[in-house]
Enzyme design. Structure first.
Site: not given
Length: 537
Positions: A293-294, A472-474
């Site tokens: 994630d980021h 929210y970049h899972l």
């Protein structure tokens, strides 16, 4: 009932897969979505994502387990639970990532996934105002808006600051020059969100061979004794229901939902499945592993100039912005709030940009309660946020129990490596460097948060641990690769050891891409649909 293809999840990937596979009128396609419809006005208006941020009707509203690297906090992890998935509730920044991201996919043993391989699929997505060029497409379904010329005037000060610091500028992050400061592109057109549901799926639903079932939560993938996926089991108000797939089951439930469903179906690490009393169908220890994630943090500033805070905080400002949107599909409600930013190198960069910045002409804080609303700060303000492009830390998704209704355990394992911690500090210092540039210094009253008293490396790292969160970049929890002991799917997205089953969503990313991941997910779905169709032929 039997279909040729059953697709699980009508999100950014599943919507494209359903639309493309149903182009063959002889092919029967069923698309299953656990959430409801996206026909509401709030899924068209770009600013509508603020309304869905804490809405359990459209959002799974997950949280991580307590994260040691984040001061023991649980980190909020929204996921779309609606037609269009997370692409219906995101902030619509359209960034592909850089060449190295995809060349690394290929180098990990995935032929056909290098940058030159995927560029045509990115172009195929787009309806870009630049027309057909080396970098962009003009005839795709997804309308793209480069926000240049439409952003809040304060964004010009950010770009001027980059010039004053002798940092590069990029006219197009999805073109020849990824590195530098610039204005983001968005998947917005004519003032409306361009999710894959709106642009691919909705038109395709007119076809008689495509069926969409909403509020249909899959609890298990059915696998026969020969090791072939034959269909799915749903939970309905009338009890369980089983549906058959003559060709393939395609899992597109996302980086959280896809590994969860594989494990519930007996595909995963044998020891974990045994703990939950789930019969083993395929030993794939990588299921749920490799999660990335980021991680971001925001720095808040009080401005001498008016910002979107002044426009959108008072009721009369909201009314005026709403009327402007309704009458002309223009104004701040027709754009993303993430307007300027870019990709930069710090001391930890090896041969490519390693930090992404977001310059927002509005400052707002994530509410502490699900009952609160996202509101601008009560002063003229803006924020600068950052995340590392390619963090090293990897976590996992695991089962809480064998009950399909139980939320899975999400453990991103943030800041687990020394380099990730070092990049956080370097990114914080990059923001401070920007704020010392004359163009930004001249319009800044003060740094509201964390405040200049946060100055040492350890204080900057602590600020992120205590105040930072997911962007929210899972991805990466069912990674693509040739070795079944370390990967879940092969380069054709076929699940190792199970015939007739593929995974096509962000979970298969071998490594996280540099930037927002919605465009790479859509690209992957376009390419996957072509591979699946070719396999059928």
């Amino acid at each position: 009932m039997t279909y040729d293809y059953i697709i699980i999840g009508a999100g950014s990937a599943g919507s494209i897969l359903a639309a493309r596979l149903s182009q063959d009128p002889k092919t029967r396609v069923l698309l299953l979505e656990a959430g409801g419809s996206d026909r509401s006005f709030w899924f068209d208006i770009p600013a509508g994502y603020a309304r869905n941020y804490f809405n359990p009707e459209t959002n799974w509203m997950y949280s991580t387990e307590p994260e040691a690297g984040m001061a023991g906090r649980k980190i909020y992890t929204p996921r779309g639970k609606v037609q269009g998935g997370s692409g219906s509730i995101n902030a619509m920044i359209w960034v592909r990532g850089q060449r190295q991201d995809f060349d690394d996919w290929k180098a990990a043993g995935n032929p056909g996934w290098g940058y030159d391989d995927v560029l045509p699929w990115f172009r195929k997505l787009e309806q870009h105002p630049a027309g057909e060029t080396e970098w962009h497409g003009a005839s795709g379904p997804v309308g793209i808006t480069p926000m240049k010329g439409q952003t809040h005037p304060i964004c010009d000060h950010f770009l001027q600051a980059a010039r004053e610091l002798d940092l590069p500028l990029s006219d197009d992050f999805n073109g020849a020059d990824f590195e530098g400061a610039g204005i983001y592109e968005t998947n917005i057109a004519r003032g409306k969100r361009q999710s894959s549901s709106k642009t691919y799926l909705t038109p395709a639903l007119k076809r008689p061979n495509l069926t969409l079932r909403l509020r249909a939560e899959v609890t298990r993938i059915l696998i026969d004794d020969t090791g072939r996926a034959t269909g799915v089991e749903l939970q309905t108000p009338d009890g369980p229901e089983q549906l058959s797939a003559a060709r393939e089951v395609i899992l597109s439930a996302g980086a959280v939902g896809s590994p969860k469903l594989l494990m519930l179906s007996g595909i995963g690490d044998p020891e974990e499945l045994a703990r939950h009393g789930i019969a083993l169908r395929a030993a794939l220890p990588a299921v749920g592993q490799g999660l990335q994630d980021h991680l971001c943090a925001s720095y808040y500033y009080r401005s001498t100039l008016p910002t979107l805070n002044d426009e959108l905080r008072p009721w009369w400002g909201k009314l005026r912005a709403g009327m402007r949107y309704l009458l002309a599909r223009s104004g701040p409600l027709a754009l993303s709030v993430n307007q300027a930013g870019g990709f930069f190198r710090t001391a930890s960069a090896v041969d490519a940009p390693n930090i992404q910045l977001y310059f927002n002409p509005m400052s707002y804080r994530i509410p502490p309660s699900v009952k609160a609303k996202l509101e601008p700060e009560p002063y003229p303000g803006f924020l600068l946020a950052f995340n590392a492009c390619r963090p090293q830390s990897r976590g996992r998704i695991s089962l809480a129990s064998a009950d399909p209704r139980a939320a899975p355990l999400i453990r991103p394992n943030y800041l687990a490596t020394e380099r990730d911690q070092r990049e956080v500090i370097e990114a914080s210092r990059l923001i401070r460097r920007f704020m010392q540039a004359p163009a930004l210094k001249a319009i800044t009253v003060e740094e509201v948060s964390p405040g200049l008293q946060t100055a040492s490396d350890s204080e900057m790292l602590d600020y992120l641990r205590e105040q930072g969160g997911s962007i929210y970049h899972l991805c990466g929890s069912c990674t693509m690769g040739p070795d079944p002991s370390r990967a879940v799917v092969d380069a054709e997205l076929r699940v190792h050891g199970i015939r007739g089953l593929r995974v096509a969503d962000a979970s298969v990313f071998p490594n996280i891409t540099s930037g927002n991941i919605n465009a790479p997910v859509m690209m992957l779905a376009e390419k996957a649909a072509a591979m699946i169709s070719a396999s059928a032929r």
